[in-house]
Motif scaffolding. Structure first.
Motif, mmCIF file in Angstrom:
data_model
loop_
_atom_site.group_PDB
_atom_site.id
_atom_site.type_symbol
_atom_site.label_atom_id
_atom_site.label_comp_id
_atom_site.label_asym_id
_atom_site.label_seq_id
_atom_site.Cartn_x
_atom_site.Cartn_y
_atom_site.Cartn_z
ATOM 1 N N TYR A 104 55.095 2.816 22.730
ATOM 2 C CA TYR A 104 54.594 3.485 24.095
ATOM 3 C C TYR A 104 55.803 4.234 24.599
ATOM 4 O O TYR A 104 55.684 4.449 25.930
ATOM 5 C CB TYR A 104 53.697 2.855 25.149
ATOM 6 N N LEU B 157 51.277 5.804 31.744
ATOM 7 C CA LEU B 157 50.391 4.880 31.459
ATOM 8 C C LEU B 157 50.254 3.848 32.668
ATOM 9 O O LEU B 157 51.253 3.148 33.199
ATOM 10 C CB LEU B 157 50.885 3.910 30.279
ATOM 11 N N THR C 226 55.633 3.977 32.920
ATOM 12 C CA THR C 226 54.365 2.773 32.979
ATOM 13 C C THR C 226 54.388 2.497 34.335
ATOM 14 O O THR C 226 55.518 2.394 35.238
ATOM 15 C CB THR C 226 54.867 1.613 32.132
#
Ligand code: ADP
Ligand code: MG
Length: 699
Positions: free
Chosen positions: A447, A300, A452
Motif C-alpha cells: 500500500y 487509506l 495512512t
C-alpha cells in the motif's frame, strides 16, 4: 525520460544452448522468461559433492559422493523387481538399487570390476546400506576423481524439468555473466550500497548459485544470507518504487482544492447523537489537510470494526458538497451500499442535501432517474457499488471518491477507479477505508502508494465481545443462548459460511438452518438473507432486522462487512474452523456495537487441525483487529492474508515479507533517495523486477 540501457531482461533464454520451445514453456511455468529472471531463481538448498565419502563411514540419511568398484550384480525378483549392484571400496560395501534401468545402464552396472562415481542419499537396506537410483558415472581407468569445487544447488522445479537441465542452464548463465558483466547491470549507486553494506547484485548472484565449498560452514551461511538479502532488498525496492511512481503519476493531476464547508460540517456534527472520538477527530483533520491541496488525496483510513469510519467518510464528503461538488461512496456489496445509503440519507436530509443510490440491480426508469440526478448535480452524495463507475454514469462535478472496505479491491482496481473518476481535467480526491488492519509490513509494501490514517480507538461504552469456541454437537446450549438473548429484547445472528463451493448450495444450507431454527425456536421472528435473494428482498429483511421486527437473522457471509445493528448482541458462526481470522473478526464485529455485553459463539466440527485450533484460540484471546492481523500474518504469510485477488499485486520471487521485515525501513528510505537523485536507476530497477505496464495494465 532517458532510455534505460539494454539489460538482460531483453536477453532471451533461447540464446542459451539446449533451450528449445518445450524448455521455454517449462521455464515459463516457473515465471522465468529472461536471463535475469533465471538468475533470480534461487536454490532451495545445496548438496556437498566436493569430497568422496568412504563407504565405511556412510550414515543413513547422508547425501554423499562415493567411488567404488562393482563386485556383484543381479536382478532380484524378491519383492519389487530391481537391479541390485554391490559396490566395495576397501572400507566397506554399499548396494545400489534400480527399479528402472536401460540396457545401457544394465551393461554398465553389471560388469564386475567397473569403477563407479555415484551421488545419492544413503538409506538402510536389507543387511547393508543402499542408494536408490543414485546419479552414476563410470570412472575410466585410473582417471582422477571428478569433484566439484562448489556446492551443488538444488532448484525449485516443475514437472518435466530436470535438475541437471537447470544446472546446465545456470552454468551457461553464470559463465555469460562472468564474460559480460554488463548483462546484469548494477543499479544501486556505490554510495548507497556501501551504506547498506550490501554486495553487488552480480556478486550476490554468483554466491547463491555457486557457493565455494572451501568456506567454513558458518561463514558460508552468513555469505549466502547476505547475498539473498541483496536480492530481496532490490526486489522490495522495486515494488516500493513502482507504487511511489504510481502515486506521483496520480498526484501530477490537478484536483479541486476543498477549502470551505466549516459551517455545514458544524451543523452535521451537532446533529449527530454522539460526539466524535479523539481518533475520529484526528483522522478528519488529516483528511482535511489533504483536501485543501490542489492535487488528489490518496489516503487509506484503517480502523477496526466498529471504530466509526462511516461518519468520518461523511465528514469528508461534506467538504466536497459545501463547495457545490459531489462525493461518491463505493461499497463492496449491495447490502453495505444500501446501509450506507440509509446512514447518509439520515445524516444529510436535515441539511437539505440529496443522496442518490446506484447499484447494478437498479434497472430501467429508476436507474435513468438516478443517473439524471447524478448528472445534473442534484445528488450531492452518490452511494453505490462499483456500478458507480460503469459506463453511462456521468457526474456533474465529482471531487471526492470514498471506497469502503478496501481490502476487497487490489491496486489494480484502485487505479481503474482513479482513471474513471477523472472528469473535466480534475482527478477526484480518494479516501479508502478498511477494517481489515493491514500489518505494517504489508502497509509499507502493498500500500505504499497511499498515505495512512488510523482510527485507533472505539467509541466509548462498548464492552468487548466475549468469544467462546464450542463443538457443534453442543448446539442445544447455543439455542438456549439465543432464546435467552432474544427474551431480553436483544437480537442475534446465525451465520452459515461458505463450506460448499457453490453459492446455490451455500444458500440452501442457510435456508435449511433457518427452517430448523424456526422449528426449534417457535415464537421467534426469524429472517433469512443470502446472496441469491433479490436485492429488494435483502433490503426488506435487513430493514426489518434493523427495526427490531426480526429477532434472529440467519445469513450467509453477505453480512460480513459493515452491517450495523447495535441491538444485536449474539453472533453464532457455524464452521468457524473453516474461516480465516480476518473474516471471523469481521463477522464478530457485527455484535458489540451497542452497550450490552455481546458474545460470539464459534461452532466447529471436530476434530480440529492444529492450525484451526490456533486460529480459534487467537480469536478467543483478542478483540483487537491489529493484533489479530499480526498473528494471522505469522500463521499464514502475506499472500494469503492479502487474499487471492491481491496476491497478483505482490508476487515476490525472492523476498519474504516476514523474513525480510527488517529491510523495509531501508527500502523506503532508499526508494525516496533513488527517485530524487537517481531516477534512471529507479526506473531500471522497477523494470527489472516488475516489468513495464504489465502489472498495472492500461495505466
Ligand atoms: P465501521 O468503522 O466498522 O465502519 P461504523 O461507521 O459502521 O463502523 O460505526 C459503527 C457504529 O458506531 C455506528 O452505529 C455509528 O453510528 C456509531 N458511532 C460512530 N462513531 C461514534 C462515536 N464517536 N460515538 C458513538 N457511536 C459512534
Ligand atoms: Mg464500515
Amino acid at each position: 525520460m532517458s532510455a534505460v540501457p539494454e539489460s538482460p531482461a531483453t536477453i532471451s533464454l533461447q540464446n542459451l544452448k539446449g533451450v528449445g520451445p518445450r524448455l521455454v514453456q517449462r521455464l515459463q511455468r516457473l515465471g522465468i522468461t529472461t536471463l535475469e529472471q533465471l538468475l533470480f531463481h534461487l536454490p532451495l538448498r545445496y548438496q556437498d559433492r566436493t569430497q568422496i565419502t568412504p563407504l565405511g563411514s556412510l550414515q543413513v540419511g547422508d547425501e554423499a559422493v562415493i567411488e567404488a568398484e562393482v563386485v556383484l550384480a543381479e536382478v532380484s525378483q524378491r519383492g519389487r523387481r530391481a537391479l541390485l549392484c554391490l559396490l566395495q571400496d576397501g572400507t566397506g560395501g554399499l548396494t545400489l538399487r534400480f527399479f528402472h534401468f536401460s540396457p545401457v545402464q544394465y551393461k554398465l552396472l553389471t560388469q564386475p570390476g567397473t569403477r563407479l562415481h555415484c551421488y545419492g542419499e544413503v538409506r538402510s537396506g536389507a543387511g547393508m546400506l543402499e542408494m536408490v537410483h543414485p546419479e552414476c558415472r563410470r570412472l575410466d581407468g585410473e582417471a582422477p576423481p571428478v569433484l566439484e569445487d562448489y556446492l551443488t544447488p538444488v532448484y525449485p522445479t516443475t514437472e518435466g524439468l530436470h535438475q541437471l537441465t537447470l544446472r546446465s542452464l545456470f552454468q551457461q548463465a553464470l559463465q555469460r555473466l562472468e564474460e559480460e558483466p554488463e548483462c546484469l547491470p548494477e543499479w544501486l549507486p556505490p554510495s548507497l550500497r556501501e551504506r547498506l553494506k550490501l554486495p553487488t547484485l552480480a556478486a550476490a548472484v554468483q554466491r547463491l548459485h555457486r557457493p565455494p565449498a572451501a568456506l567454513p560452514p558458518l561463514e558460508l551461511e552468513a555469505e549466502l544470507q547476505l547475498a539473498r538479502r541483496r536480492l530481496a532488498f532490490e526486489e522490495l525496492l522495486a515494488h516500493q518504487l513502482s507504487l511511489r511512481q504510481l502515486r506521483e503519476q496520480v498526484q501530477r493531476n490537478a484536483a479541486l482544492p476543498l477549502t470551505g464547508g466549516d459551517g455545514l460540517r458544524r451543523r452535521f456534527l451537532q446533529g449527530l447523537p454522539f460526539t466524535l472520538t479523539a481518533a475520529q477527530q484526528r483522522v478528519i483533520q488529516e483528511i482535511d489537510a489533504d483536501l485543501v491541496q490542489p492535487r488528489p488525496m490518496l489516503r487509506l483510513v484503517q480502523g477496526d470494526v466498529g471504530s466509526g469510519k462511516t461518519v468520518v467518510a461523511a465528514a469528508a464528503a461534506l467538504r466536497a458538497v459545501a463547495m457545490g461538488f459531489q462525493a461518491a461512496v463505493m461499497a463492496p456489496t449491495e447490502l453495505l451500499a444500501e446501509q450506507h445509503y440509509q446512514s447518509f440519507s439520515n445524516w444529510l436530509a436535515p441539511l437539505d442535501l440529496e443522496v442518490a443510490w446506484l447499484t447494478g440491480r437498479l434497472k430501467g426508469k429508476a436507474r435513468e432517474a438516478m443517473l439524471a440526478q447524478i448528472r445534473s448535480g442534484e445528488a450531492a452524495v452518490v452511494v453505490g457499488t462499483h456500478a458507480l463507475f460503469q459506463e453511462g454514469v456521468v457526474f456533474a462535478g465529482l471531487a471526492l471518491v470514498v471506497i469502503d472496505e478496501q481490502h476487497r479491491f487490489g491496486v489494480h482496481q484502485r487505479l481503474a477507479l482513479r482513471e474513471k473518476g477523472r472528469q473535466g481535467g480534475y482527478c477526484p480526491h480518494q479516501l479508502i477505508m478498511t477494517a481489515t488492519p493491514i500489518p505494517r509490513t504489508l502497509a509499507m509494501s502493498a500500500y505504499a502508494d497511499l498515505d495512512t490514517s488510523i482510527i485507533d480507538q472505539l467509541p466509548p461504552g462498548r464492552t468487548p465481545v466475549q468469544t467462546v469456541v464450542i463443538s457443534e454437537n453442543r448446539r442445544a446450549e447455543v439455542i438456549d443462548r439465543i432464546r435467552l438473548a432474544c427474551g431480553q429484547g436483544r437480537q442475534a445472528y446465525w451465520v452459515c459460511p461458505l463450506i460448499e463451493e457453490s453459492e446455490v448450495l451455500q444458500c440452501q444450507a442457510a435456508a435449511d438452518t433457518a427452517r430448523y431454527l424456526a422449528q426449534t425456536l417457535p415464537g421467534l421472528r426469524i429472517g433469512l438473507v443470502h446472496g441469491r435473494l433479490k436485492s429488494a428482498e435483502k433490503e426488506q429483511v435487513m430493514a426489518a432486522f434493523k427495526a427490531g421486527e426480526l429477532e434472529l437473522l440467519v445469513a450467509t457471509t453477505v453480512i460480513e462487512v459493515g452491517v450495523d445493528v447495535p441491538n444485536a448482541s449474539l453472533m453464532i458462526i457455524e464452521n468457524g474452523e473453516r474461516l480465516g481470522l480476518a473474516q471471523l473478526h469481521q463477522l464478530r464485529g457485527r455484535v458489540g456495537r451497542g452497550s450490552a455485553q455481546s458474545s460470539c459463539v464459534l461452532l466447529y466440527r471436530g476434530p480440529l487441525s492444529e492450525q484451526a485450533h490456533k486460529r480459534l484460540a487467537i480469536l478467543r484471546a483478542s478483540n483487537d483487529g491489529f493484533e489479530i492481523a499480526r498473528r494471522d500474518l505469522e500463521l499464514r504469510g502475506p499472500g494469503e492474508v492479502l487474499g487471492t485477488r491481491q496476491t497478483g499485486d505482490l508476487q515476490l520471487r525472492v523476498a519474504d515479507l516476514m523474513r525480510d521485515e527488517d529491510l523495509l525501513d531501508a527500502v523506503q528510505q532508499t526508494a525516496r533517495e533513488l527517485l530524487q537523485d537517481y531516477p534512471r536507476q529507479a526506473q531500471a530497477i522497477v523494470r527489472r523486477w516488475i516489468g513495464e505496464g504489465e502489472r498495472y495494465g492500461e495505466v
